[in-house]
Design a protein around this motif. Structure first.
Motif, PDB file in Angstrom:
ATOM      1  N   ASN A 119      91.377  72.320  88.822  1.00  0.00           N
ATOM      2  CA  ASN A 119      90.272  71.238  88.809  1.00  0.00           C
ATOM      3  C   ASN A 119      90.676  70.327  89.564  1.00  0.00           C
ATOM      4  O   ASN A 119      90.578  69.114  89.626  1.00  0.00           O
ATOM      5  N   SER A 122      92.207  73.734  83.519  1.00  0.00           N
ATOM      6  CA  SER A 122      91.236  73.932  82.677  1.00  0.00           C
ATOM      7  C   SER A 122      91.985  75.572  82.335  1.00  0.00           C
ATOM      8  O   SER A 122      92.198  76.228  83.484  1.00  0.00           O
ATOM      9  N   SER A 180      88.507  78.439  75.306  1.00  0.00           N
ATOM     10  CA  SER A 180      88.465  77.304  76.588  1.00  0.00           C
ATOM     11  C   SER A 180      89.510  76.150  76.002  1.00  0.00           C
ATOM     12  O   SER A 180      89.471  75.733  74.783  1.00  0.00           O
ATOM     13  N   PHE A 197      90.813  72.452  77.714  1.00  0.00           N
ATOM     14  CA  PHE A 197      90.818  71.325  78.950  1.00  0.00           C
ATOM     15  C   PHE A 197      91.459  70.092  78.386  1.00  0.00           C
ATOM     16  O   PHE A 197      90.907  69.674  77.350  1.00  0.00           O
ATOM     17  N   ASN A 198      92.224  69.751  79.091  1.00  0.00           N
ATOM     18  CA  ASN A 198      93.028  68.438  78.746  1.00  0.00           C
ATOM     19  C   ASN A 198      93.529  68.387  77.313  1.00  0.00           C
ATOM     20  O   ASN A 198      93.183  67.429  76.377  1.00  0.00           O
TER      21      ASN A 198
END
Length: 589
Positions: free
Chosen positions: A165, A177, A209, A211-212
């Motif tokens: 990203n 991610s 999924s 992310f962060n």
């Protein structure tokens, strides 16, 4: 709202399933070529051959009366038959000379015609090879039928996508991610006889999924029904099941060919059996002639110091050696004919490599037969395997013509399908449960049309198929005509050979009577001059031997003619008591 969606989806599913059912029951929308013309052509070919002899009488074999035989009293005929003819040699020894193993005579085995045929149809190597062909055709038929078997499938997949990203740092977001997708699909697809393909499947997709340092799981389950169906080219059971019908016809054709091979083998065995019988009898005749010639030559030798000059003696010696050479050649012919018969029957107890000589135990028959040309022709046209194979070739050509006719149509394929989805987070079972709420339903319908400009290739293939079909009908007519000709030739040979038995028998009786008169003169004290022995007696013996040989030959020809007649009528197996079904299976290892 939910119930309305449910009803709409149910109607859509019912519509798709109804279309599938209708298509499965349909045949080609094209106008099929009428079979009436073909049927009439075959009937015409049959009637042409049969009606020409529809008024023929039943004929019994007859012989022309012989003045020679009529002048002989029954007592005289009995006397002459005791010194000549087949029965006169019943007690004579068959002297074969040295064989390849050094034995002077070797082993002799008597064999009946029925046993020879039974052993041949069971053991003959050509027939054993041919018996595999129908079994192979059966497997090919199964392969053709298996095209319409349903297929079960399972597909699974895994995709992992890691993204740094970098491109999102300007938007105030940063951090890598990770996206993982798991997929499992299972279902059934099937090719239908209409040419369409139907597929039903269910699928579960799991997406994970992160992310962060935050993660989520999402599940999607679906049920899919899809149908692809040609409406013009490639449509209909006639087209799509053509290979099955062709394979079935091929199986029947190979069975008929095996039946033809068995008939031909039976005829070959019978012909070889009577050939061996003839050569054996010929050897007996020549052996007796040699013994008589040696006896008379020795009488001349005993008079060498009186009234026999060296020229006459050497002439007598030449007679002896010429007849001895005939015996030597015929001995070899007996062994050769025996080996050929052993090769045909291929019996384990009578190998070709062995020097055992087969001796026919049956006598050739001399019984007049009755026949009708109409019955013989009709039987042949109904039973000959070649005609059954020709009929199957016509059926194949008709099928190929229908397929080629369908190939001239444009391509018009339609595809319809529906997908019902259910979704949830963190619970795969709930995704499946949500399917029946019918919240997410997708419908797909599309059509594909294609036609070659000019359509020359398919049209040429169709014209070719029509010509090949007409050719197959003409070929059938030619085969039927040939069968009729073969039947007529066999009947004429039957008439001729039976009549020749009478003529050659009369010649043999006359020759025997001539030799008997000479021997009576000799017994009455007629001077045994060289002229009497060489010019009269030895030549009379030779004429008798020739007449006996011709009579045996005519008897052999008559028995072969009977076999050939049944062969041309296609009923030789029945005559010999051979049940085709017993010998149509694959031979055991």
């Amino acid at each position: 709202m939910s119930s309305l969606k449910t009803r709409k989806s149910a109607v859509a599913l019912a519509t798709i399933l109804g279309v599938i059912s209708i298509l499965a029951a349909c045949s080609s929308p094209l106008k099929r070529s009428t079979e009436d013309e073909l049927h009439q052509q075959l009937i015409s070919a049959y009637r042409t051959e049969v009606e020409a002899v529809s008024t023929g009488p039943i004929i019994e074999l007859q012989r022309t009366a012989s003045d020679v035989v009529e002048e002989l009293s029954p007592v005289r005929q009995q006397e002459l038959n005791s010194i000549s003819g087949i029965t006169a040699y019943a007690e004579d020894d068959l002297l074969l000379g040295q064989n390849l193993l050094g034995d002077e005579q070797g082993k002799l085995v008597q064999l009946s015609l029925q046993d020879a045929i039974r052993l041949a149809v069971k053991n003959n190597l050509v027939i054993q090879t041919a018996r595999y062909t129908p079994a192979i055709s059966q497997t090919q038929l199964t392969q053709a039928e298996a095209v319409f078997d349903a297929n079960f499938f399972i597909n699974s997949g895994y995709t992992r996508t890691a993204d740094p990203n970098f491109g999102n740092t300007f938007a105030g977001q940063s951090g890598a991610s990770l996206n993982e997708q798991y997929n499992l699909q299972t279902g059934i697809n099937k090719l239908m006889s209409t040419g369409g393909t139907i597929t039903t499947s269910t699928q579960l997709n799991h997406t994970h999924s992160s992310f962060n340092n935050q993660s989520s799981d999402f599940f999607i389950g679906d049920i899919n029904i899809n149908l692809t169906q040609p409406l013009l080219r490639g449509f209909g059971a006639d087209v799509n099941r053509a290979n099955i019908i062709l394979a079935r016809n091929a199986l029947q054709s190979t069975r008929q060919q095996l039946r033809s091979d068995l008939i031909n083998l039976s005829a070959q065995v019978e012909a070889q059996y009577w050939t061996l019988s003839f050569i054996k009898q010929q050897l007996l005749i020549q052996t007796r002639l040699l013994e008589r010639t040696i006896d008379d030559r020795d009488r001349l030798r005993a008079r060498a110091n009186f009234d026999v000059n060296p020229v006459r003696l050497t002439e007598a010696n030449s007679f002896v050696e010429l007849r001895r050479s005939d015996v030597i050649r015929t001995r070899q012919a007996v062994r050769d004919a025996s080996d050929e018969l052993k090769r045909l029957i291929n019996a384990p107890e009578l190998p070709v490599s062995d020097e055992t000589v087969v001796i026919p135990s049956d006598w050739p028959v001399d019984v007049p037969l009755q026949f009708s040309l109409l019955d013989a022709v009709t039987t042949a046209l109904k039973n000959r395997p070649e005609l059954q194979i020709a009929l199957l070739a016509i059926k194949d050509a008709s099928i190929q013509q229908r397929v080629a006719s369908n190939g001239t149509l444009p391509v018009l394929n339609v595809t319809g399908g529906t997908t019902i989805q259910g979704t949830t987070a963190n619970n795969p079972a709930a995704a499946w449960g949500n399917l029946f709420e019918l919240e997410f339903v997708t419908y797909v319908a599309q059509a594909n049309f294609e036609v070659p400009i000019g359509n020359r290739g398919p049209q040429a293939a169709f014209e070719q198929s029509k010509l090949q079909r007409r050719q197959s009908v003409v070929s059938y007519q030619d085969t039927a005509q040939l069968v009729v000709l073969q039947v007529k030739n066999a009947l004429r040979e039957l008439l001729t050979s039976y009549e020749l038995i009478g003529a050659t028998r009369a010649a043999r009786l006359a020759a025997a009577d001539n030799l008997r008169a000479i021997e009576e003169q000799e017994a009455a004290g007629v001077a045994l001059t060289p002229e009497f022995l060489l010019d009269l007696k030895l030549r009379a013996q030779e004429r008798l031997a020739d007449a006996e040989t011709q009579e045996v030959q005519s008897l052999t020809n008559y028995n072969n003619a009977i076999s050939t007649l049944y062969q041309t009528m296609g009923t030789l197996l029945d005559r010999n008591g051979v049940v085709f079904e017993d010998y149509s299976l694959v031979p055991e290892n």
